[in-house]
Design an enzyme around this catalytic site. Structure first.
Site, PDB file in Angstrom:
ATOM      1  N   HIS A 156     -45.563  51.695  69.054  1.00 46.72           N
ATOM      2  CA  HIS A 156     -46.270  52.104  67.847  1.00 46.72           C
ATOM      3  C   HIS A 156     -45.722  51.353  66.632  1.00 46.72           C
ATOM      4  CE1 HIS A 156     -47.434  55.938  70.149  1.00 46.72           C
ATOM      5  NE2 HIS A 156     -48.520  55.204  69.970  1.00 46.72           N
ATOM      6  N   GLU A 159     -42.962  52.623  64.399  1.00 45.25           N
ATOM      7  CA  GLU A 159     -41.749  53.026  65.120  1.00 45.25           C
ATOM      8  C   GLU A 159     -40.901  51.800  65.461  1.00 45.25           C
ATOM      9  OE1 GLU A 159     -43.114  55.438  68.412  1.00 45.25           O
ATOM     10  OE2 GLU A 159     -44.352  56.663  67.090  1.00 45.25           O
ATOM     11  N   HIS A 306     -39.680  56.230  71.645  1.00 45.53           N
ATOM     12  CA  HIS A 306     -40.591  56.430  70.516  1.00 45.53           C
ATOM     13  C   HIS A 306     -39.817  57.108  69.392  1.00 45.53           C
ATOM     14  CE1 HIS A 306     -44.585  55.537  72.387  1.00 45.53           C
ATOM     15  NE2 HIS A 306     -43.880  55.685  73.498  1.00 45.53           N
ATOM     16  N   GLU A 366     -38.076  60.647  72.035  1.00 47.64           N
ATOM     17  CA  GLU A 366     -38.518  60.645  70.627  1.00 47.64           C
ATOM     18  C   GLU A 366     -37.261  60.678  69.770  1.00 47.64           C
ATOM     19  OE1 GLU A 366     -41.480  60.308  69.384  1.00 47.64           O
ATOM     20  OE2 GLU A 366     -42.913  60.874  70.943  1.00 47.64           O
TER      21      GLU A 366
HETATM   22 ZN   LIG Z   1     -44.693  56.455  69.525  1.00 43.20          ZN
END
Ligand SMILES: [Zn+2]
Length: 397
Positions: A156, A159, A306, A366
């Site tokens: 992403h 990120e 992420h 995450e």
């Molecule tokens: Zn992500």
């Protein structure tokens, strides 16, 4: 990329004059030819040295403030007994290859790769694909063992910090292998013999460069037009998609139609800054490259980094945990919470597809807490949080 500024930072100098003084170069205060060459050495973190007659490797190591072991690790094809007079070798400089405090962008990747290879020649890399924006997606490989581990980051755009952190972890691993040292308490050479690690640190270079301010004017303008479809998303800081406005982690063939349905119900039916799953599964070169590579490498374990939330997702779509012990260990060592992803965000992701296809452990990590993009000043803290995850994946994955 402001290369000079970047190299000065790595050399610990704030001006060219200061750098020239510290290096014993003519103090012109300008990036003249000789200064530029030395700055380039700091950029990649090593220097070339031509062996003089009767010069020993020990003398070279002393002169450059390094060790014989480090020179061996960074040079392939040296004859047993050491380099011969006239032979040119790479000598590491006493500075890190991957800096903690310089803004990230995709153009840094070949610099990091070159520098880390000169630290540890067993690191190899291949380009999996080129994006429509003309940027390569790289897979790095390290280790000789039977256990195959795949780590990915930078899916992403906002990120990008996950990409920088994987490069930092890779440098820690490479350095520990070279020095026969430990990585979070595990002998690095043992991990190297036990596993084959592949890392795709930057899966979405077009999206990352857009957020990092490294897109071309035309790319920025094209994205700005797409971003207008979701005016509530800040631009470019809220951009998660690739250059074409597709959210890559919704583009994999795992309940993709479900992802389309959920996102359409939320009002996203066209390319934009986030949440658009594409016109068909794997219709984007980035996700196709990751998919093909994963099939070819067939990892025993997948870890997708992420941001953000301080959470680890380990369960598959049916709520099963293929390796609960490792998941709990990683959560305990990082301080992250082990939890299940929300049902509406468990479709179309690389990990979703991998677990469905292989029935092997897949983790979404995450990292950090706050609002994306997480600031560069978070890097030292994030590094401490995810170093144990990285080491545990290698040790018990
Ligand atoms: Zn992500």
């Amino acid at each position: 990329m402001r290369w000079t500024e970047f190299a000065l930072k790595k050399a610990g100098a704030s001006t060219i004059l200061e750098f020239q003084r510290a290096q014993g170069l003519p103090e012109t205060g300008e990036a003249d030819l000789i200064t530029s060459r030395r700055l380039f050495d700091y950029l990649v973190g090593y220097q070339y040295h031509r062996m003089e007659p009767r010069e020993t490797l020990y003398q070279v190591a002393q002169r450059y403030e390094t060790t014989i072991q480090a020179i061996w690790a960074g040079n392939g094809g040296l004859p047993p007994g050491g380099p011969v007079p006239g032979q040119v070798i790479r000598v590491p400089l006493p500075c890190p290859v991957v800096p903690w405090d310089a803004p990230f962008e995709s153009a840094l990747e070949p610099v990091f790769l070159d520098g880390l290879h000169a630290r540890c020649r067993w690191l190899s890399a291949e380009e999996l694909a080129h994006t429509p924006g003309g940027r390569p997606i790289r897979a790095l490989r390290l280790g000789t063992g039977p256990k195959r581990i795949l780590m990915t980051a930078g899916h992403h755009g906002n990120e990008w910090i996950t990409s920088l952190l994987l490069w930092l972890l890779l440098e820690a691993y490479v350095t520990a292998i070279r020095d026969e040292a430990g990585l979070f308490g595990f002998a690095a050479r043992g991990l190297f013999r036990r596993t084959t690690l592949c890392v795709v640190p930057l899966a979405n270079p077009d999206g990352v460069d857009l957020v990092c301010g490294a897109a071309t004017a035309a790319q920025f303008e094209a994205a700005r037009v797409l971003a207008a479809t979701q005016p509530q998303v800040p631009f470019p800081s809220g951009w998660k998609a690739n250059g074409a406005g597709v959210d890559l982690n919704l583009n994999y063939p795992a309940r993709w139609e479900e992802a389309v349905r959920i996102k359409a119900a939320a009002g996203v039916t066209a390319p934009g800054p986030r949440d658009y799953p594409g016109a068909a599964p794997l219709d984007q070169p980035e996700s196709r490259a990751l998919y093909d590579f994963t099939r070819r490498f067939s990892p025993h374990i997948l870890a997708a980094f992420h941001a953000q939330g301080g959470e680890i997702y380990a369960a598959d779509a049916q709520g099963r945990l293929p390796d609960e012990t490792l998941a709990r260990r990683m959560a305990a060592a990082s301080g992250y919470r082990l939890c299940e992803p929300a049902p509406e965000s468990a479709n179309g992701g690389l990990r979703d597809w991998f677990m469905e296809e292989y029935h092997r452990p897949g983790y979404t990590i995450e990292i950090g807490r706050g609002e994306n993009p997480l600031p560069l000043s978070d890097v030292p803290k994030l590094y401490e949080e995810i170093l144990p995850i990285f080491a545990l994946l290698l040790a018990f994955g």
